[in-house]
Design an enzyme around this catalytic site. Structure first.
Site, mmCIF file in Angstrom:
data_model
loop_
_atom_site.group_PDB
_atom_site.id
_atom_site.type_symbol
_atom_site.label_atom_id
_atom_site.label_comp_id
_atom_site.label_asym_id
_atom_site.label_seq_id
_atom_site.Cartn_x
_atom_site.Cartn_y
_atom_site.Cartn_z
ATOM 1 N N SER A 129 0.840 -1.231 0.098
ATOM 2 C CA SER A 129 0.065 0.053 0.098
ATOM 3 C C SER A 129 0.753 1.241 -0.065
ATOM 4 O O SER A 129 0.644 2.427 0.516
ATOM 5 C CB SER A 129 -1.006 0.044 1.037
ATOM 6 O OG SER A 129 -1.963 0.919 0.994
ATOM 7 N N SER A 130 2.036 1.424 -0.893
ATOM 8 C CA SER A 130 2.760 2.553 -0.842
ATOM 9 C C SER A 130 1.829 3.724 -1.283
ATOM 10 O O SER A 130 1.853 4.850 -1.132
ATOM 11 C CB SER A 130 3.832 2.052 -1.784
ATOM 12 O OG SER A 130 3.515 1.899 -3.020
ATOM 13 N N ASP A 183 -7.004 -0.077 2.902
ATOM 14 C CA ASP A 183 -5.689 0.436 2.860
ATOM 15 C C ASP A 183 -5.668 1.839 3.293
ATOM 16 O O ASP A 183 -4.885 2.062 4.260
ATOM 17 C CB ASP A 183 -5.005 0.450 1.446
ATOM 18 C CG ASP A 183 -5.014 -0.951 0.995
ATOM 19 O OD1 ASP A 183 -4.946 -1.856 1.721
ATOM 20 O OD2 ASP A 183 -4.915 -1.010 -0.365
#
Length: 394
Positions: A129-130, A183
């Site tokens: 989940s960058s 996220d």
């Protein structure tokens, strides 16, 4: 050096002055509960210590100027973009993520311009989940330069779950990636030493203790370094399939299909939708089972649920890859208590629950198996449940 200090230093290099502030947000690992979020179900993520930081200062001209510090130490620049003129498709590439956040905040009454410089250490493309860490950090930075700090808690301060929904809208409608709410919520709302039990439909949250150290356990992240992108078609196709199944079953979402009514529901569906529904319904139950065990401090007993989750994603949802399967299988064979791929699938990372004394052996077994198969050497590290997004000292 931390992502916050890196971002502040790069900001001074670009703009010749210190930023007004630095805000950061973590990547996340989902312990269990995959592809349940957009089906109004249950998820169980925790935040990583790895973060993306946004150093920011206000601008008076209503424009957004963004730079990001790459792994190679080089800065990439985008803008200035006129925030009032932002619309989906107007900003290409990586800059669409921060621009999308500015676009959403504009509609919420926060249209101030800003200079942003972004740095961090969340592995990109790893299913950790960058992109959401980036968007959450930018959202707090843009609110911060507008004079709104989440820690102040005033009546006009947006709540973290509300900001998560804004971030989701920016990714869905501006970037064009059909992600759920897991996220963003994890990045904004997780806490140290806990996993976040989230009922996506109601928004109810429980911070469930996850004392890995006390239990003599580790969560090993195994980044296969293979492609992972929510903007590609596979993720969207799975989402559309579950939405179609819910419509055919006459329910709001697959969350409403009870486990004891699963067989009857599956019998009413076309063959191509059966495995998708089976995964979502059984995965929701696995989340509930894991939470029950964690509440009883039986951390070592959650492994079989992780294993079953991976089998379901591999065989029913069909989102695993040979690299992920090999990492999971070799970790189990070397003594992991349980293992599963994590994230949206089609590449990215897997996780393994490992006893302290077995960690080195599991790591070596996974590396050896990948090397012998001709795959890339995986990037591996242990994950500690960490704090959510906030303002940093830099």
């Amino acid at each position: 050096m931390t992502p916050a200090t890196d971002a502040a230093r790069a900001f001074r290099e670009v703009h010749g002055r210190a930023p007004a502030g630095v805000w950061s947000a973590p990547g996340r690992v989902n312990l269990i509960g995959e592809h349940t979020d957009y089906n109004d179900g249950f998820v169980l993520p925790f935040a990583l210590p790895h973060r993306l930081a946004a150093a920011a200062s206000p601008r008076q001209d209503g424009k957004l100027q963004v730079a990001t510090l790459g792994d190679d130490g080089q800065l990439q620049h985008s803008g200035p973009h006129d925030i009032a003129a932002l619309e989906p498709g107007s900003v290409p590439g990586w800059a669409a993520y921060p621009a999308g956040v500015a676009w959403v905040l504009r509609d919420q009454g926060f249209a101030d311009g800003a200079d942003l410089v972004i740095a961090g250490d969340v592995p990109s493309g790893a299913g950790l989940s960058s992109s959401h860490a980036l968007e959450c950090a930018v959202s707090l930075a843009l609110l911060g330069v507008a004079g709104v700090e989440l820690e102040d808690g005033g009546a006009s301060t947006p709540a973290r779950p509300e900001i998560a929904r804004w971030v989701q809208r920016s990714e869905n409608d501006f970037v064009g990636a059909p992600t759920g709410l897991l996220d963003q919520t994890a990045s904004l709302c997780c806490e140290d030493s806990r996993v976040l039990f989230l009922d996506v439909r109601s928004g109810e949250m429980e911070q469930v203790p996850f004392p890995l150290g006390e239990a003599g356990l580790r969560v090993l992240i195994m980044d296969t370094r293979t492609k992972h992108s929510h903007a590609d078609g596979g993720y969207g196709a799975r989402r559309r399939g579950t939405e179609r199944a819910a419509e055919l079953l006459g329910v709001k979402a697959l969350r409403d299909v009870a486990l004891d009514g699963l067989d009857e529901a599956l019998a009413r569906l076309p063959e191509d939708l059966v495995p998708l529904v089976r995964h979502v319904v059984t995965e929701n139950q696995r989340v509930l089972d894991v939470v029950a065990l964690l509440r009883e401090k039986k951390l070592a007993e959650i492994g079989p649920h992780l294993d079953a989750s991976h089998v379901s994603m591999r065989d029913d949802y069909r989102i695993s890859t040979p690299e992920l399967d090999l990492a999971v299988d070799s970790a189990r064979s070397a003594g992991a208590l349980g293992a599963r791929m994590t994230g949206g699938g089609f590449g990215g990372s897997a996780i393994a629950l490992v006893r302290d004394e077995d960690l080195d052996g599991v790591r070596t077994a996974v590396e050896t198996a990948c090397e012998q198969a001709g795959f890339r050497r995986p990037r591996m590290f242990t994950a500690v449940p960490s704090r959510g997004a906030g303002r940093d000292e830099a």
